[in-house]
Write a protein that holds these residues in place. Structure first.
Motif, mmCIF file in Angstrom:
data_model
loop_
_atom_site.group_PDB
_atom_site.id
_atom_site.type_symbol
_atom_site.label_atom_id
_atom_site.label_comp_id
_atom_site.label_asym_id
_atom_site.label_seq_id
_atom_site.Cartn_x
_atom_site.Cartn_y
_atom_site.Cartn_z
ATOM 1 N N ASP A 50 -4.564 3.121 1.385
ATOM 2 C CA ASP A 50 -3.882 2.051 2.109
ATOM 3 C C ASP A 50 -4.866 0.922 2.381
ATOM 4 O O ASP A 50 -5.218 0.635 3.525
ATOM 5 N N ASP A 101 -5.848 -4.278 -7.671
ATOM 6 C CA ASP A 101 -5.069 -3.157 -7.161
ATOM 7 C C ASP A 101 -3.786 -2.974 -7.968
ATOM 8 O O ASP A 101 -3.132 -3.963 -8.330
ATOM 9 N N SER A 128 0.842 -1.179 0.000
ATOM 10 C CA SER A 128 0.000 0.000 0.000
ATOM 11 C C SER A 128 0.893 1.250 0.000
ATOM 12 O O SER A 128 2.042 1.192 0.431
ATOM 13 N N PRO A 129 0.397 2.394 -0.482
ATOM 14 C CA PRO A 129 -0.937 2.606 -1.027
ATOM 15 C C PRO A 129 -1.088 2.038 -2.446
ATOM 16 O O PRO A 129 -0.090 1.830 -3.137
#
Length: 323
Positions: free
Chosen positions: A314, A24, A15-16
């Motif tokens: 995040d 993602d 993350s982010p």
């Protein structure tokens, strides 16, 4: 089963990350981004102008890609014909990254029955669509969309923004806000960032170009929010001719890192494949005009680095939220 990224889709190592309909990705992989647009949209406020043709959406993405585009953030929220099941296919076939939205628009876009049905746990609905998938099995949303009113916030707006703030705390997702004719930005920030304690850099204010109040623009950017300038104008707003001036004023005041740009195609007639400006206009016309005023390097930041930062979250650190 919740849709996840295929093997050839880049996945953020940590993350982010930006949550696309294919999974993602690292923010650096977003590319040139239309930060506010619609592939699908349906509302009783726009009868006969629905964006509901998947092949027209595919053609629009192809035209955007040909103009140099790499990513589109679709701000269509819950209950307005998102066609979420179509989005992964469109993303794969076009090569354009797509981020979908959860959230609610103004009450006028919904039936009273729908609002009653979802009103009992709006935050839970938003979190579920962000973390589990739209409809429980579809792609996950990557942002929250809510809406203010004209120079104010009614009870519905306050309810949806309160739910959005709760969902933001649970997931880290950015909150995009429709500002009616570009008004009410500071009222929105007072509620979201003041009363509800949402970090300002998690708020994206839409349609600032429709109310070219440079004092308000600087105040909103100074508070830490992102400002989305989208268009072109569909109703003789000051969108087009004031856009370079408004953006230049923000950049000169030190807020170049707060600026996003998008197309906001909301009707079938506005699509480029139907003779309108559509998604390619952002890169073929708006970018050209901004470059003449601000230079290519700065405009490239508006299209790449700024949205990559604004829409990243995040996700891996988000606590579990039970409905």
């Amino acid at each position: 089963m919740v849709n996840r990224a295929p093997a050839d889709e880049p996945v953020a190592p940590a993350s982010p990350a930006i949550r696309t309909v294919l999974g993602d990705i690292a923010p650096a992989d977003l590319g040139i981004c239309d930060a506010h647009d619609h592939l699908f949209l349906r509302s009783p406020q726009l009868p006969g102008q629905e964006l509901d043709d998947a092949e027209a959406a595919a053609a629009e993405l192809s035209a955007f890609r040909a103009a140099g585009g790499a990513a589109v953030i679709q701000w269509t929220p819950y209950g307005m014909g998102r066609r979420a099941a179509e989005l992964p296919r469109l993303a794969r076939e076009s090569g354009v990254r797509i981020v979908s939205a959860t959230g609610l628009h103004q009450a006028a876009h919904y039936s009273p029955e729908l609002l009653t049905r979802v009103g009992a746990d709006l935050a839970g609905l938003f979190v579920s669509e962000l973390t589990e998938g739209i409809g429980g099995t579809g792609p996950r949303a990557g942002m929250i969309k809510v809406a203010g009113g004209f120079h104010g916030l009614d009870r519905h707006a306050r309810q949806t923004m309160t739910a959005a703030a709760e969902a933001q705390r649970a997931t880290g997702a950015a909150i995009g806000v429709h500002l009616e004719l570009g008004t009410g930005a500071l009222d929105v920030l007072d509620l979201l960032c003041g009363t509800l304690a949402v970090p300002p850099d998690r708020v994206i204010l839409g349609h600032l170009n429709r109310s070219p109040d440079l004092v308000v623009h600087r105040a909103a950017a100074g508070a830490g929010a992102y400002l989305a300038f989208d268009g072109p104008s569909r109703a003789h707003h000051a969108t087009d001719w004031r856009l370079p001036e408004a953006v230049a004023a923000l950049a000169d005041a030190g807020f170049a890192d707060r600026i996003l740009v998008g197309g906001d195609t909301t009707t079938a007639g506005a699509r480029s494949v139907n003779g309108g400006p559509g998604m390619p206009y952002l890169l073929c016309r708006h970018r050209e005009r901004l470059v003449r005023t601000l230079g290519a390097d700065l405009v490239t930041r508006f299209l790449t680095a700024n949205p990559a930062r604004a829409f990243a979250a995040d996700w891996a650190r988000a606590p579990h939220h039970s409905r």
